[in-house]
Design a protein around this motif. Structure first.
Motif, PDB file in Angstrom:
ATOM      1  N   ALA A   1       0.826  -1.207   0.000  1.00  0.00           N
ATOM      2  CA  ALA A   1       0.000   0.000   0.000  1.00  0.00           C
ATOM      3  C   ALA A   1       0.864   1.262   0.000  1.00  0.00           C
ATOM      4  CB  ALA A   1      -0.930  -0.004   1.211  1.00  0.00           C
TER       5      ALA A   1
ATOM      6  N   ARG B   1      -7.666  -0.234  -5.265  1.00  0.00           N
ATOM      7  CA  ARG B   1      -7.199  -1.158  -4.234  1.00  0.00           C
ATOM      8  C   ARG B   1      -8.371  -1.855  -3.532  1.00  0.00           C
ATOM      9  NH1 ARG B   1      -2.495  -3.176  -3.949  1.00  0.00           N
ATOM     10  NH2 ARG B   1      -2.805  -3.430  -1.706  1.00  0.00           N
TER      11      ARG B   1
ATOM     12  N   THR C   1      -5.734   0.178   4.607  1.00  0.00           N
ATOM     13  CA  THR C   1      -5.297   0.526   3.259  1.00  0.00           C
ATOM     14  C   THR C   1      -5.787   1.913   2.876  1.00  0.00           C
ATOM     15  OG1 THR C   1      -5.270  -1.798   2.567  1.00  0.00           O
ATOM     16  CG2 THR C   1      -5.405  -0.144   0.824  1.00  0.00           C
TER      17      THR C   1
ATOM     18  N   THR D   1      -3.765   4.726   4.378  1.00  0.00           N
ATOM     19  CA  THR D   1      -2.326   4.699   4.104  1.00  0.00           C
ATOM     20  C   THR D   1      -1.687   6.087   4.105  1.00  0.00           C
ATOM     21  OG1 THR D   1      -2.447   2.615   2.879  1.00  0.00           O
ATOM     22  CG2 THR D   1      -0.573   4.045   2.393  1.00  0.00           C
TER      23      THR D   1
END
Length: 396
Positions: free
Chosen positions: A88, A109, A162, A165
């Motif tokens: 990530a 993602r 994620t 991030t």
């Protein structure tokens, strides 16, 4: 058999040729090992027994606590979050360099994570409704649905980290570890509220995730630092189990007063840090192993369908268990109580059967893990030959 080997060798050679030169194959190997560890762990420590006219979930760890070291081998979620943090952080940095917006990056993602979930939810909604209408006991349906849905908590946490991030990539792993320690002190202290432990669902898995982000920036290049991490984390985990009152099992055990995993405790975080340190120490050896086309092809294949394997492995086990109920006798290692060494030996023999059932689920549902462009390519490839192409596998 010879023809099958020849086809596999040809596919492995194609995958090797299609793999980008700069791909870090050790990262893919660690991800594949983490997923397979979770799958095998669930198959070994989760059991469905026939009781009171229905199916009930139990675990050999409940009947044989001395099996706790098995959970140390197969509880590999920390490695998955380690790899996820690295991928990530690098992916977001690369997206910024190419001028890709945060929304576009995170959408891509998360889409890869959640596309396969829809198929699981739809199928099990239909199956659960059908069982209830057919008169199946409610507790049996609840047991089965819980086994299917319980792995989704991991996916939700992974997706949240994620998405965060840009905020957490530079965070030092010691900060979330300190939060976990503080929460445990409060939770297990006199009068501590039980609900506060759920803070560790985010903080606990943020530790290996930020460790992976640090790895992406070039940290842990020195083996000495990694050896120190492994030694300190392993010593902390042992001390917490031996003298801190934490369970020895690193997975949940039905009926236990405290679970190291649900929610995460300081013991499982320390254990995960030691595990991540060992994974980072093994990366060079894994990189050398992945230079072999046959080994790399297997790893690339698992990575291509990682979410499909993760989401459907419990369904595969339950399908085998349910089909076994059609026989007049209860099958050892499948329907019997996991309370003896003999059960373990027989259970191992069932693993290839579970794997075969998972292969059928993979063949039926792997298409949902691909985006629209990949699906179109997969349909075209399927008209030529079964299975994904080498290009599709290596660009997962």
């Amino acid at each position: 058999m010879r023809e099958l080997r020849a086809r596999w060798s040809a596919l492995a050679a194609d995958i090797e040729a299609a793999t980008p030169a700069g791909r870090d194959r050790a990262v893919d190997a660690l991800r594949a090992l983490a997923i397979l560890g979770v799958v095998l762990g669930h198959w070994l420590v989760t059991s469905l027994t026939v009781a009171d006219g229905g199916l009930r979930g139990t675990s050999p760890l409940l009947h044989m606590p001395w099996l706790a070291p098995v959970s140390w081998v197969f509880q590999t979620l920390a490695v998955f979050f380690l790899v996820g943090g690295r991928v990530a952080a690098r992916g977001y940095a690369s997206a910024r360099e190419r001028g890709i917006s945060y929304g576009a990056w995170v959408g891509q993602r998360l889409g890869r994570l959640f596309r396969p979930v829809a198929a699981v939810l739809v199928l099990w909604t239909v199956v659960a409704g059908g069982m209830l209408l057919g008169g199946v006991e409610f507790d049996t349906v609840r047991t089965l649905v819980r086994l299917v849905l319980s792995p989704l908590w991991f996916l939700l946490v992974f997706a949240a980290l994620t998405a965060a991030t840009p905020l957490v990539a530079r965070l030092h792993p010691l900060w979330p570890a300190a939060v976990v320690a503080g929460v445990d002190l409060w939770r297990f202290g006199p009068g501590g509220p039980e609900w506060i432990g759920w803070v560790n669902v985010a903080a606990g898995w943020l530790v290996p995730f930020t460790l992976g982000a640090a790895w992406s920036r070039g940290a842990f290049a020195r083996r000495g630092r990694l050896l120190l991490l492994v030694a300190a984390a392993a010593a902390a985990a042992c001390a917490l189990v031996l003298w801190g009152g934490y369970p020895a099992s690193m997975v949940g055990v039905p009926g236990a007063d405290v679970s190291n995993l649900d929610p995460p405790t300081l013991a499982v975080v320390a254990f995960g840090l030691a595990q991540c340190g060992l994974a980072l120490l093994a990366r060079d050896r894994l990189a050398r192993l992945m230079r072999r086309p046959a080994a790399w092809a297997r790893v690339a294949w698992v990575n291509r369908s990682a979410m499909t394997v993760f989401l459907w492995h419990q369904t595969a086990m339950m399908a085998v268990t349910a089909l076994g109920l059609l026989l007049p006798a209860r099958l050892p290692g499948l329907h019997t109580a996991p309370d003896s060494v003999g059960w373990i030996a027989v259970r191992v023999l069932w693993l290839p059967v579970f794997a075969a059932a998972l292969g059928l689920c993979w063949a039926a549902f792997r298409i949902h893990e691909q985006d629209r462009r990949s699906r179109a390519g997969a349909v075209t490839a399927a008209r030529r030959a079964p299975g994904p192409s080498a290009k599709e596998i290596t660009h997962a």
